[in-house]
Design an enzyme around this catalytic site. Sequence first.
Site, PDB file in Angstrom:
ATOM      1  N   ASP A 118       0.722  -0.666  -0.156  1.00 29.98           N
ATOM      2  CA  ASP A 118      -0.308   0.161   0.182  1.00 29.98           C
ATOM      3  C   ASP A 118       0.658   1.106  -0.219  1.00 29.98           C
ATOM      4  O   ASP A 118       1.571   1.422   0.894  1.00 29.98           O
ATOM      5  CB  ASP A 118      -0.414   0.035   0.952  1.00 29.98           C
ATOM      6  CG  ASP A 118      -2.050   1.178   1.307  1.00 29.98           C
ATOM      7  OD1 ASP A 118      -1.660   2.296   0.809  1.00 29.98           O
ATOM      8  OD2 ASP A 118      -2.843   1.355   1.879  1.00 29.98           O
ATOM      9  N   LYS A 174      -1.595  15.532  -8.486  1.00 36.12           N
ATOM     10  CA  LYS A 174      -0.495  14.917  -9.728  1.00 36.12           C
ATOM     11  C   LYS A 174       0.364  17.224 -10.237  1.00 36.12           C
ATOM     12  O   LYS A 174       1.171  16.743 -10.146  1.00 36.12           O
ATOM     13  CB  LYS A 174      -2.336  15.453 -11.345  1.00 36.12           C
ATOM     14  CG  LYS A 174      -2.495  13.962 -11.410  1.00 36.12           C
ATOM     15  CD  LYS A 174      -1.374  13.011 -10.818  1.00 36.12           C
ATOM     16  CE  LYS A 174      -1.680  11.536 -10.830  1.00 36.12           C
ATOM     17  NZ  LYS A 174      -0.964  10.486 -11.047  1.00 36.12           N
ATOM     18  N   LEU A 224      -9.042   2.791 -14.343  1.00 27.47           N
ATOM     19  CA  LEU A 224      -9.121   4.183 -13.488  1.00 27.47           C
ATOM     20  C   LEU A 224     -10.485   4.704 -14.507  1.00 27.47           C
ATOM     21  O   LEU A 224     -10.876   5.900 -13.442  1.00 27.47           O
ATOM     22  CB  LEU A 224      -7.746   4.676 -13.282  1.00 27.47           C
ATOM     23  CG  LEU A 224      -7.983   5.905 -12.585  1.00 27.47           C
ATOM     24  CD1 LEU A 224      -6.640   6.136 -11.705  1.00 27.47           C
ATOM     25  CD2 LEU A 224      -7.622   7.488 -13.693  1.00 27.47           C
ATOM     26  N   TYR A 259      -7.279  15.560  -7.548  1.00 25.29           N
ATOM     27  CA  TYR A 259      -6.654  15.187  -8.517  1.00 25.29           C
ATOM     28  C   TYR A 259      -5.639  16.087  -9.432  1.00 25.29           C
ATOM     29  O   TYR A 259      -4.605  15.882  -9.415  1.00 25.29           O
ATOM     30  CB  TYR A 259      -7.255  13.962  -9.959  1.00 25.29           C
ATOM     31  CG  TYR A 259      -6.652  13.570 -10.245  1.00 25.29           C
ATOM     32  CD1 TYR A 259      -6.121  12.220 -10.131  1.00 25.29           C
ATOM     33  CD2 TYR A 259      -6.822  14.016 -11.352  1.00 25.29           C
ATOM     34  CE1 TYR A 259      -6.062  10.943 -10.560  1.00 25.29           C
ATOM     35  CE2 TYR A 259      -6.442  12.831 -12.506  1.00 25.29           C
ATOM     36  CZ  TYR A 259      -5.639  11.954 -11.982  1.00 25.29           C
ATOM     37  OH  TYR A 259      -5.116  10.822 -13.013  1.00 25.29           O
TER      38      TYR A 259
HETATM   39  N1  LIG Z   1      -5.814   6.313 -17.015  1.00 26.51           N
HETATM   40  C1  LIG Z   1      -5.261   7.596 -17.216  1.00 26.51           C
HETATM   41  O1  LIG Z   1      -6.770   8.501 -17.899  1.00 26.51           O
HETATM   42  C2  LIG Z   1      -4.870   8.837 -16.944  1.00 26.51           C
HETATM   43  C3  LIG Z   1      -4.687   9.308 -17.255  1.00 26.51           C
HETATM   44  C4  LIG Z   1      -3.553  10.279 -16.925  1.00 26.51           C
HETATM   45  C5  LIG Z   1      -2.578   9.646 -15.543  1.00 26.51           C
HETATM   46  N2  LIG Z   1      -3.368   8.842 -14.655  1.00 26.51           N
HETATM   47  C6  LIG Z   1      -2.079   8.285 -14.056  1.00 26.51           C
HETATM   48  O2  LIG Z   1      -1.272   7.276 -14.154  1.00 26.51           O
HETATM   49  C7  LIG Z   1      -1.411   6.142 -12.985  1.00 26.51           C
HETATM   50  C8  LIG Z   1      -1.788   5.050 -13.350  1.00 26.51           C
HETATM   51  O3  LIG Z   1      -3.281   4.914 -13.957  1.00 26.51           O
HETATM   52  P1  LIG Z   1      -4.563   3.732 -14.155  1.00 26.51           P
HETATM   53  O4  LIG Z   1      -5.264   4.374 -15.448  1.00 26.51           O
HETATM   54  O5  LIG Z   1      -3.001   2.956 -14.575  1.00 26.51           O
HETATM   55  O6  LIG Z   1      -4.990   3.259 -13.023  1.00 26.51           O
HETATM   56  P2  LIG Z   1      -5.903   2.030 -12.827  1.00 26.51           P
HETATM   57  O7  LIG Z   1      -6.846   2.368 -12.063  1.00 26.51           O
HETATM   58  O8  LIG Z   1      -5.588   1.359 -14.108  1.00 26.51           O
HETATM   59  O9  LIG Z   1      -4.490   1.190 -12.430  1.00 26.51           O
HETATM   60  C9  LIG Z   1      -4.512   1.748 -11.046  1.00 26.51           C
HETATM   61  C10 LIG Z   1      -3.608   0.790  -9.829  1.00 26.51           C
HETATM   62  O10 LIG Z   1      -3.549   0.953  -8.877  1.00 26.51           O
HETATM   63  C11 LIG Z   1      -3.427   0.654  -7.724  1.00 26.51           C
HETATM   64  N3  LIG Z   1      -3.587   0.931  -6.525  1.00 26.51           N
HETATM   65  C12 LIG Z   1      -4.211   2.219  -6.309  1.00 26.51           C
HETATM   66  N4  LIG Z   1      -4.611   1.802  -4.469  1.00 26.51           N
HETATM   67  C13 LIG Z   1      -3.337   2.085  -4.076  1.00 26.51           C
HETATM   68  C14 LIG Z   1      -2.166   2.078  -3.336  1.00 26.51           C
HETATM   69  N5  LIG Z   1      -3.162   2.617  -2.341  1.00 26.51           N
HETATM   70  N6  LIG Z   1      -1.327   1.537  -2.379  1.00 26.51           N
HETATM   71  C15 LIG Z   1      -1.030   0.607  -3.930  1.00 26.51           C
HETATM   72  N7  LIG Z   1      -1.183   0.090  -5.290  1.00 26.51           N
HETATM   73  C16 LIG Z   1      -2.416   1.366  -5.354  1.00 26.51           C
HETATM   74  C17 LIG Z   1      -4.959  -0.189  -7.924  1.00 26.51           C
HETATM   75  O11 LIG Z   1      -5.078  -1.675  -7.653  1.00 26.51           O
HETATM   76  C18 LIG Z   1      -4.533   0.075  -9.644  1.00 26.51           C
HETATM   77  O12 LIG Z   1      -3.921  -1.982  -9.181  1.00 26.51           O
HETATM   78  C19 LIG Z   1      -2.268   7.249 -12.068  1.00 26.51           C
HETATM   79  O13 LIG Z   1      -1.301   7.443 -11.406  1.00 26.51           O
HETATM   80  C20 LIG Z   1      -3.232   7.591 -12.651  1.00 26.51           C
HETATM   81  O14 LIG Z   1      -3.466   8.971 -12.216  1.00 26.51           O
HETATM   82  C21 LIG Z   1      -3.802   8.282 -15.677  1.00 26.51           C
END
Ligand SMILES: NC(=O)c1ccc[n+]([C@@H]2O[C@H](COP(=O)([O-])OP(=O)(O)OC[C@H]3O[C@@H](n4cnc5c(N)ncnc54)[C@H](O)[C@@H]3O)[C@@H](O)[C@H]2O)c1
Length: 255
Positions: free
Chosen positions: A63, A158, A193, A154
């Site tokens: 975590d 970021k 996400l 958020y």
């Molecule tokens: N998907 C988008 O559009 C997008 C855009 C810009 C930035 N991001 C960033 O990219 C990163 C990954 O996003 P994603 O879209 O792959 O998300 P996702 O939800 O598909 O995957 C996120 C992962 O993080 C894990 N997680 C959540 N809380 C946690 C914690 N406390 N400790 C450990 N693991 C934890 C979840 O279990 C999951 O496996 C994030 O930081 C997100 O903010 C995503």
Amino acid sequence: MKRVEGKVALVTGGAMGIGEATCCLLAREGAQVAVTDINVAAGEEVAQRIVESGGKARFYHHDVAKQEDWQRVMKEVTSDLGPLDILVNNAGIVIVGTVEDATLADWRKTQEINMESVFIGTQEAIAMMKDRGGSIVNISSVMGLVGGTIEAAYCASKGGVRMFTKASAIHCAEQGYGIRINSVHPGYIMTPLLVNAASTLPNAEDILKELISRHPVGHLGEADDIAYGILYLASDESKFVTGSELVIDGGYTAR
Ligand SMILES: NC(=O)c1ccc[n+]([C@@H]2O[C@H](COP(=O)([O-])OP(=O)(O)OC[C@H]3O[C@@H](n4cnc5c(N)ncnc54)[C@H](O)[C@@H]3O)[C@@H](O)[C@H]2O)c1
């Protein structure tokens, strides 16, 4: 020679989405990958898939909001795989809410998982890497560069990751640690996400259409689009790159 051959990489939030794609790509390019996440079943499956396809990976329950978890996982990874070369601070959440409807609890949870975790992880990684160098890649967002109304907390988290990255990158460079730290700013990427965040809204389909229209390329990104950028920053190909922000957004912020 593969692009990160022999390096040890830790990817947080590696069980799905961008983290999963990054674990698979780093492993394909020769790294030993510590897949870490709170989702044990999905994380173990990612590590197993990598191993079955000939790569090196191991899952760790982690975590990112808990400092004690970071300390335990760093020790376990070093003892199992060797000293850390690459840290990808990827785990993150989004709780939909404008400045008017976000609660203080949502705000704090968002900062804890998206921003404080990056501080703790970076601090722990610097302590381990300062004698031999390394690369830390922090996943921010286009929402760390421009505002978005329905995700106020958020955006703040970021934006914080972006500036923290620069402050720590300069520090490490000036100290002569050989540690590079950069941020990556994805546009909207089709991952769990995004799907989960949209599903909390009554007009999810309209919101998705609206999001697509904000990307001049006319579609959302894929997890691999981001993983390739992370691979570059993780590898020695980017040895002159630190404190920078890599925007991968289909033109979202170019307007
Ligand atoms: N998907 C988008 O559009 C997008 C855009 C810009 C930035 N991001 C960033 O990219 C990163 C990954 O996003 P994603 O879209 O792959 O998300 P996702 O939800 O598909 O995957 C996120 C992962 O993080 C894990 N997680 C959540 N809380 C946690 C914690 N406390 N400790 C450990 N693991 C934890 C979840 O279990 C999951 O496996 C994030 O930081 C997100 O903010 C995503």
